[in-house]
Design an enzyme around this catalytic site. Sequence first.
Site, PDB file in Angstrom:
ATOM      1  N   CYS A  64       0.834  -1.205   0.000  1.00  0.00           N
ATOM      2  CA  CYS A  64       0.000   0.000   0.000  1.00  0.00           C
ATOM      3  C   CYS A  64       0.875   1.264   0.000  1.00  0.00           C
ATOM      4  CB  CYS A  64      -0.904   0.000   1.235  1.00  0.00           C
ATOM      5  SG  CYS A  64      -1.764   1.572   1.423  1.00  0.00           S
ATOM      6  N   TYR A 190      -4.603   5.464  -9.280  1.00  0.00           N
ATOM      7  CA  TYR A 190      -5.793   4.681  -8.893  1.00  0.00           C
ATOM      8  C   TYR A 190      -7.007   5.122  -9.713  1.00  0.00           C
ATOM      9  CZ  TYR A 190      -3.459   2.396  -5.023  1.00  0.00           C
ATOM     10  OH  TYR A 190      -2.621   1.609  -4.282  1.00  0.00           O
TER      11      TYR A 190
HETATM   12  N1  LIG Z   1      -6.838   7.892   3.335  1.00  0.00           N
HETATM   13  C1  LIG Z   1      -6.110   6.772   3.504  1.00  0.00           C
HETATM   14  C2  LIG Z   1      -6.244   5.819   2.311  1.00  0.00           C
HETATM   15  C3  LIG Z   1      -5.622   4.507   2.628  1.00  0.00           C
HETATM   16  C4  LIG Z   1      -6.072   3.426   1.649  1.00  0.00           C
HETATM   17  O1  LIG Z   1      -6.943   3.659   0.810  1.00  0.00           O
HETATM   18  N2  LIG Z   1      -5.463   2.247   1.788  1.00  0.00           N
HETATM   19  C5  LIG Z   1      -5.862   1.133   0.927  1.00  0.00           C
HETATM   20  C6  LIG Z   1      -4.677   0.280   0.559  1.00  0.00           C
HETATM   21  S1  LIG Z   1      -3.588   0.997  -0.596  1.00  0.00           S
HETATM   22  C7  LIG Z   1      -6.775   0.220   1.692  1.00  0.00           C
HETATM   23  O2  LIG Z   1      -6.432  -0.207   2.788  1.00  0.00           O
HETATM   24  N3  LIG Z   1      -7.923  -0.094   1.105  1.00  0.00           N
HETATM   25  C8  LIG Z   1      -8.841  -1.060   1.637  1.00  0.00           C
HETATM   26  C9  LIG Z   1     -10.272  -0.714   1.320  1.00  0.00           C
HETATM   27  O3  LIG Z   1     -10.521   0.428   0.887  1.00  0.00           O
HETATM   28  O4  LIG Z   1     -11.107  -1.568   1.523  1.00  0.00           O
HETATM   29  C10 LIG Z   1      -4.679   7.192   3.738  1.00  0.00           C
HETATM   30  O5  LIG Z   1      -4.070   7.896   2.908  1.00  0.00           O
HETATM   31  O6  LIG Z   1      -4.169   6.825   4.777  1.00  0.00           O
END
Ligand SMILES: N[C@@H](CCC(=O)N[C@@H](CS)C(=O)NCC(=O)O)C(=O)O
Length: 319
Positions: A64, A190
């Site tokens: 990530c 993304y």
């Molecule tokens: N706003 C968050 C976004 C984090 C994020 O979207 N992480 C993704 C992985 S790259 C995630 O865990 N997604 C799981 C989901 O949305 O179900 C940040 O920047 O900390």
Amino acid sequence: MGLMLKGAYLAEDPQPDTQEDGEFRRARSTIRNWITPDGAAGPTGEGGFAAKPGRYHLFLAWNCPWAHRALLARHFKRLADDISVSFAAPRRTADGWVFEKDGEFADSVFGASALHEVYARVSPAYTGRVTVPVLWDLERNVAVSNESADIVRMLDRSFDGGLRLYPDDCTAEIDAWNERIYRNVNNGVYRAGFARTQEAYDRAVAEVFETLDRIEGQLGETRYLAGDAFTEADLRLFPTLARFDVAYHYAFKCNIRRLQDYPNLWAYARAIYQMPGVAETVRFDVYKQGYFSPSPLRNPLGIVPAGPAIDWSAPDGRG
Ligand SMILES: N[C@@H](CCC(=O)N[C@@H](CS)C(=O)NCC(=O)O)C(=O)O
């Protein structure tokens, strides 16, 4: 992708991030408290989180890029001995991010088998996405933040060691780069990869490369984005660059150019990679496994490509 509704994990999100116009919109982070030097409240959320070695833990995943920001901040602030980490397994499952029983993908804090078990401890009625990174307070046993931009900033502002990532004399330049790079590059890849219409993809991919072209120009003038010193803006760009040729170029169709086709940007990315300790925050093998996970829309069979072979150790030549 899953979602938690009132404390219960749903494998299928009833309101997916991709909207009717085909555009991907990232959900807002839900936990926005701040560590501060003395525990006073930060810009958002509640107080009570004083900077203290050994008190905090990060739940991360190698693949990530948002979690990578937090890992880099921990490294550049010399907090590796003071903030512990757990890494989720590379491939997300119907259960979302999961942990193994032992080994490098085990959760050392709760022995959780999935990250949603950690979110269930945030509050009994937690509603929101189950994302990494999560910064956890081991002393009060509560979550501090799940917003990577805040985590980077609070580690810089609350702990004195290591580099100053957001120095007072160039905050305007850093803020301007952060804004552009977040929308068009960090999240831009993304928006291209998760687009569900040709138009949404065309818009996103054009913005990715317009911004990379602009950064290429800047790096012909200055060593780093905001001048001679490495700052938060560079820290936030690097995770996307590290994943670009190995994942986004192919998996997210960001294929107008490769990172390696930009002389300044590619040399700059290698220079950062070769800074002491940075290579240890990078796992190209895991990026491939993660971004080529089985996905009905993008990679139904989950086959991971063999290449590309990239030499990140070549001298950067930037002096
Ligand atoms: N706003 C968050 C976004 C984090 C994020 O979207 N992480 C993704 C992985 S790259 C995630 O865990 N997604 C799981 C989901 O949305 O179900 C940040 O920047 O900390």
